[in-house]
Scaffold this motif. Structure first.
Motif, PDB file in Angstrom:
ATOM      1  N   GLY A  50       0.816  -1.214   0.000  1.00  0.00           N
ATOM      2  CA  GLY A  50       0.000   0.000   0.000  1.00  0.00           C
ATOM      3  C   GLY A  50       0.847   1.260   0.000  1.00  0.00           C
ATOM      4  O   GLY A  50       0.554   2.225  -0.717  1.00  0.00           O
ATOM      5  N   VAL A  51       1.899   1.256   0.787  1.00  0.00           N
ATOM      6  CA  VAL A  51       2.792   2.416   0.828  1.00  0.00           C
ATOM      7  C   VAL A  51       3.509   2.571  -0.512  1.00  0.00           C
ATOM      8  O   VAL A  51       3.692   3.691  -1.002  1.00  0.00           O
ATOM      9  CB  VAL A  51       3.796   2.290   2.000  1.00  0.00           C
ATOM     10  CG1 VAL A  51       4.878   3.346   1.918  1.00  0.00           C
ATOM     11  CG2 VAL A  51       3.067   2.378   3.321  1.00  0.00           C
ATOM     12  N   ASP A  52       3.898   1.463  -1.118  1.00  0.00           N
ATOM     13  CA  ASP A  52       4.566   1.505  -2.417  1.00  0.00           C
ATOM     14  C   ASP A  52       3.656   2.114  -3.474  1.00  0.00           C
ATOM     15  O   ASP A  52       4.077   2.975  -4.249  1.00  0.00           O
ATOM     16  CB  ASP A  52       4.997   0.094  -2.826  1.00  0.00           C
ATOM     17  CG  ASP A  52       5.884   0.092  -4.052  1.00  0.00           C
ATOM     18  OD1 ASP A  52       6.743   0.982  -4.177  1.00  0.00           O
ATOM     19  OD2 ASP A  52       5.705  -0.803  -4.900  1.00  0.00           O
ATOM     20  N   VAL A  53       2.400   1.690  -3.495  1.00  0.00           N
ATOM     21  CA  VAL A  53       1.441   2.239  -4.465  1.00  0.00           C
ATOM     22  C   VAL A  53       1.231   3.730  -4.211  1.00  0.00           C
ATOM     23  O   VAL A  53       1.196   4.534  -5.150  1.00  0.00           O
ATOM     24  CB  VAL A  53       0.099   1.470  -4.394  1.00  0.00           C
ATOM     25  CG1 VAL A  53      -0.984   2.188  -5.159  1.00  0.00           C
ATOM     26  CG2 VAL A  53       0.271   0.058  -4.918  1.00  0.00           C
ATOM     27  N   ALA A  54       1.099   4.109  -2.953  1.00  0.00           N
ATOM     28  CA  ALA A  54       0.902   5.517  -2.613  1.00  0.00           C
ATOM     29  C   ALA A  54       2.106   6.351  -3.038  1.00  0.00           C
ATOM     30  O   ALA A  54       1.945   7.448  -3.589  1.00  0.00           O
ATOM     31  CB  ALA A  54       0.651   5.670  -1.116  1.00  0.00           C
ATOM     32  N   ALA A  55       3.310   5.834  -2.818  1.00  0.00           N
ATOM     33  CA  ALA A  55       4.514   6.580  -3.191  1.00  0.00           C
ATOM     34  C   ALA A  55       4.591   6.765  -4.701  1.00  0.00           C
ATOM     35  O   ALA A  55       4.910   7.857  -5.189  1.00  0.00           O
ATOM     36  CB  ALA A  55       5.758   5.856  -2.686  1.00  0.00           C
ATOM     37  N   ARG A  56       4.275   5.710  -5.456  1.00  0.00           N
ATOM     38  CA  ARG A  56       4.302   5.840  -6.914  1.00  0.00           C
ATOM     39  C   ARG A  56       3.243   6.828  -7.391  1.00  0.00           C
ATOM     40  O   ARG A  56       3.499   7.640  -8.277  1.00  0.00           O
ATOM     41  CB  ARG A  56       4.110   4.490  -7.584  1.00  0.00           C
ATOM     42  CG  ARG A  56       5.396   3.677  -7.608  1.00  0.00           C
ATOM     43  CD  ARG A  56       5.241   2.404  -8.411  1.00  0.00           C
ATOM     44  NE  ARG A  56       4.672   1.399  -7.504  1.00  0.00           N
ATOM     45  CZ  ARG A  56       3.719   0.536  -7.816  1.00  0.00           C
ATOM     46  NH1 ARG A  56       3.214   0.516  -9.010  1.00  0.00           N
ATOM     47  NH2 ARG A  56       3.264  -0.325  -6.926  1.00  0.00           N
ATOM     48  N   SER A  57       2.061   6.769  -6.793  1.00  0.00           N
ATOM     49  CA  SER A  57       0.989   7.687  -7.184  1.00  0.00           C
ATOM     50  C   SER A  57       1.368   9.124  -6.867  1.00  0.00           C
ATOM     51  O   SER A  57       1.121  10.031  -7.671  1.00  0.00           O
ATOM     52  CB  SER A  57      -0.306   7.325  -6.468  1.00  0.00           C
ATOM     53  OG  SER A  57      -0.741   6.051  -6.853  1.00  0.00           O
ATOM     54  N   LEU A  58       1.962   9.338  -5.697  1.00  0.00           N
ATOM     55  CA  LEU A  58       2.370  10.696  -5.341  1.00  0.00           C
ATOM     56  C   LEU A  58       3.489  11.202  -6.245  1.00  0.00           C
ATOM     57  O   LEU A  58       3.533  12.387  -6.569  1.00  0.00           O
ATOM     58  CB  LEU A  58       2.794  10.746  -3.874  1.00  0.00           C
ATOM     59  CG  LEU A  58       1.654  10.642  -2.868  1.00  0.00           C
ATOM     60  CD1 LEU A  58       2.203  10.529  -1.461  1.00  0.00           C
ATOM     61  CD2 LEU A  58       0.721  11.828  -2.985  1.00  0.00           C
ATOM     62  N   THR A  59       4.367  10.307  -6.678  1.00  0.00           N
ATOM     63  CA  THR A  59       5.429  10.712  -7.596  1.00  0.00           C
ATOM     64  C   THR A  59       4.824  11.144  -8.930  1.00  0.00           C
ATOM     65  O   THR A  59       5.209  12.165  -9.509  1.00  0.00           O
ATOM     66  CB  THR A  59       6.425   9.566  -7.814  1.00  0.00           C
ATOM     67  OG1 THR A  59       7.008   9.231  -6.558  1.00  0.00           O
ATOM     68  CG2 THR A  59       7.524   9.959  -8.788  1.00  0.00           C
ATOM     69  N   ARG A  60       3.866  10.367  -9.416  1.00  0.00           N
ATOM     70  CA  ARG A  60       3.192  10.738 -10.666  1.00  0.00           C
ATOM     71  C   ARG A  60       2.448  12.062 -10.512  1.00  0.00           C
ATOM     72  O   ARG A  60       2.483  12.906 -11.410  1.00  0.00           O
ATOM     73  CB  ARG A  60       2.210   9.642 -11.089  1.00  0.00           C
ATOM     74  CG  ARG A  60       2.884   8.422 -11.615  1.00  0.00           C
ATOM     75  CD  ARG A  60       1.854   7.449 -12.180  1.00  0.00           C
ATOM     76  NE  ARG A  60       2.378   6.109 -12.089  1.00  0.00           N
ATOM     77  CZ  ARG A  60       1.787   5.093 -11.494  1.00  0.00           C
ATOM     78  NH1 ARG A  60       0.614   5.231 -10.943  1.00  0.00           N
ATOM     79  NH2 ARG A  60       2.354   3.914 -11.459  1.00  0.00           N
ATOM     80  N   LEU A  61       1.766  12.228  -9.383  1.00  0.00           N
ATOM     81  CA  LEU A  61       1.045  13.470  -9.138  1.00  0.00           C
ATOM     82  C   LEU A  61       2.008  14.646  -9.076  1.00  0.00           C
ATOM     83  O   LEU A  61       1.735  15.714  -9.635  1.00  0.00           O
ATOM     84  CB  LEU A  61       0.251  13.367  -7.837  1.00  0.00           C
ATOM     85  CG  LEU A  61      -0.526  14.606  -7.422  1.00  0.00           C
ATOM     86  CD1 LEU A  61      -1.599  14.934  -8.453  1.00  0.00           C
ATOM     87  CD2 LEU A  61      -1.148  14.412  -6.052  1.00  0.00           C
ATOM     88  N   GLU A  62       3.143  14.444  -8.427  1.00  0.00           N
ATOM     89  CA  GLU A  62       4.141  15.511  -8.335  1.00  0.00           C
ATOM     90  C   GLU A  62       4.605  15.938  -9.717  1.00  0.00           C
ATOM     91  O   GLU A  62       4.723  17.121 -10.017  1.00  0.00           O
ATOM     92  CB  GLU A  62       5.334  15.035  -7.507  1.00  0.00           C
ATOM     93  CG  GLU A  62       6.442  16.062  -7.392  1.00  0.00           C
ATOM     94  CD  GLU A  62       7.694  15.502  -6.749  1.00  0.00           C
ATOM     95  OE1 GLU A  62       8.513  16.307  -6.310  1.00  0.00           O
ATOM     96  OE2 GLU A  62       7.851  14.274  -6.698  1.00  0.00           O
TER      97      GLU A  62
END
Length: 85
Positions: A50-62
């Motif tokens: 879950g943390v991995d998915v969140a980190a990737r999503s936040l990177t894309r959002l950034e």
């Protein structure tokens, strides 16, 4: 220096130390060869994913919301002339 201001400054350090202690305890529990260890290990896997998915999503959002680069036009500075009276 008052004791309460010292306590407030030390709070982030204390919270970090408590969290690290909890992580160490849970890791030890996840290594157990019984049912509790299996459940704890699976929980760690789910949290990690879950943390991995969140980190990737936040990177894309950034990257998506990064403002475009702007070219700054250089204009000559206005010169002031002083008049002597």
């Amino acid at each position: 220096m008052s004791n309460s201001s010292y306590d407030i400054r030390e709070l982030p350090t204390q919270v970090k130390q408590a969290a690290e202690g909890a992580v160490r305890a849970l890791r030890g529990q996840a290594r157990r060869p019984d049912r509790v260890g299996e459940v704890t290990h699976r929980t760690w896997e789910l949290v990690h994913d879950g943390v991995d998915v969140a980190a990737r999503s936040l990177t894309r959002l950034e990257k998506a919301i990064q403002p475009p680069a702007r070219v700054m036009k250089r204009t000559p500075a206005s010169r002031r002339t002083s008049k002597k009276s």
